[in-house]
Design a protein around this motif. Structure first.
Motif, PDB file in Angstrom:
ATOM      1  N   PRO A  92     -39.683 -42.817   0.046  1.00 31.38           N
ATOM      2  CA  PRO A  92     -40.055 -42.201   1.323  1.00 31.38           C
ATOM      3  C   PRO A  92     -41.579 -42.133   1.487  1.00 31.38           C
ATOM      4  O   PRO A  92     -42.297 -41.753   0.569  1.00 31.38           O
ATOM      5  N   GLY A  93     -42.039 -42.559   2.645  1.00 29.67           N
ATOM      6  CA  GLY A  93     -43.463 -42.525   2.966  1.00 29.67           C
ATOM      7  C   GLY A  93     -44.222 -43.787   2.611  1.00 29.67           C
ATOM      8  O   GLY A  93     -45.341 -43.983   3.072  1.00 29.67           O
ATOM      9  N   GLN A  94     -43.639 -44.659   1.816  1.00 36.46           N
ATOM     10  CA  GLN A  94     -44.318 -45.898   1.455  1.00 36.46           C
ATOM     11  C   GLN A  94     -44.210 -46.908   2.584  1.00 36.46           C
ATOM     12  O   GLN A  94     -43.338 -46.813   3.443  1.00 36.46           O
ATOM     13  N   ASN A  95     -45.091 -47.903   2.561  1.00 37.01           N
ATOM     14  CA  ASN A  95     -45.009 -48.979   3.526  1.00 37.01           C
ATOM     15  C   ASN A  95     -45.356 -50.291   2.842  1.00 37.01           C
ATOM     16  O   ASN A  95     -45.864 -50.305   1.722  1.00 37.01           O
ATOM     17  N   THR A  96     -45.070 -51.381   3.527  1.00 36.69           N
ATOM     18  CA  THR A  96     -45.372 -52.701   3.000  1.00 36.69           C
ATOM     19  C   THR A  96     -45.590 -53.649   4.163  1.00 36.69           C
ATOM     20  O   THR A  96     -45.044 -53.447   5.247  1.00 36.69           O
ATOM     21  N   ALA A  97     -46.402 -54.662   3.938  1.00 28.69           N
ATOM     22  CA  ALA A  97     -46.611 -55.696   4.950  1.00 28.69           C
ATOM     23  C   ALA A  97     -45.403 -56.630   4.949  1.00 28.69           C
ATOM     24  O   ALA A  97     -44.793 -56.873   3.912  1.00 28.69           O
ATOM     25  N   LEU A  98     -45.054 -57.142   6.119  1.00 31.05           N
ATOM     26  CA  LEU A  98     -43.951 -58.073   6.242  1.00 31.05           C
ATOM     27  C   LEU A  98     -44.495 -59.484   6.394  1.00 31.05           C
ATOM     28  O   LEU A  98     -45.618 -59.674   6.865  1.00 31.05           O
ATOM     29  N   PRO A  99     -43.702 -60.481   6.032  1.00 31.48           N
ATOM     30  CA  PRO A  99     -44.151 -61.860   6.231  1.00 31.48           C
ATOM     31  C   PRO A  99     -44.307 -62.150   7.720  1.00 31.48           C
ATOM     32  O   PRO A  99     -43.811 -61.398   8.564  1.00 31.48           O
ATOM     33  N   GLY A 100     -44.952 -63.228   8.053  1.00 29.88           N
ATOM     34  CA  GLY A 100     -45.221 -63.555   9.456  1.00 29.88           C
ATOM     35  C   GLY A 100     -44.016 -64.038  10.231  1.00 29.88           C
ATOM     36  O   GLY A 100     -43.999 -63.984  11.449  1.00 29.88           O
ATOM     37  N   ALA A 101     -42.990 -64.521   9.562  1.00 32.74           N
ATOM     38  CA  ALA A 101     -41.810 -65.042  10.249  1.00 32.74           C
ATOM     39  C   ALA A 101     -40.589 -64.881   9.347  1.00 32.74           C
ATOM     40  O   ALA A 101     -40.710 -64.562   8.171  1.00 32.74           O
ATOM     41  N   GLY A 102     -39.436 -65.127   9.932  1.00 32.89           N
ATOM     42  CA  GLY A 102     -38.189 -65.052   9.165  1.00 32.89           C
ATOM     43  C   GLY A 102     -37.429 -63.783   9.457  1.00 32.89           C
ATOM     44  O   GLY A 102     -37.803 -62.979  10.301  1.00 32.89           O
TER      45      GLY A 102
END
Length: 89
Positions: free
Chosen positions: A6-16
């Protein structure tokens, strides 16, 4: 597979496609997703995914209510969407 607390985040890939399963230590949770623009605002019902509105942005974000899974088609997100916030209530 990436696991977040809870509270964490992450970058997502550009597509898919990205699938996010929401789990709780005990009991059931209701996943929600907010599609936010640069001002951190959702575009009304088209920017909110929850049990009573399981699809937004023309199907780019979908909720499988029975499995508690949010699926995001990154290539299909509207260009105004800068952040997809997934949480649970």
């Amino acid at each position: 597979m990436t696991s977040l607390s809870p509270g964490q985040n992450t970058a997502l890939p550009g597509a898919g496609l990205v699938s996010i399963t929401v789990k709780a230590q005990s009991g059931h949770v209701d996943p929600v997703a907010l599609l936010l623009d640069a001002g951190r605002r959702a575009d009304g019902d088209n920017g909110v995914v929850l049990f009573s509105n399981p699809e937004a942005a023309g199907g780019a974000v979908r909720l499988d209510v029975g499995a508690d899974v949010v699926t995001i088609d990154l290539a299909a997100l509207p260009t105004a969407v800068e952040t997809v916030l997934v949480g649970a209530q």
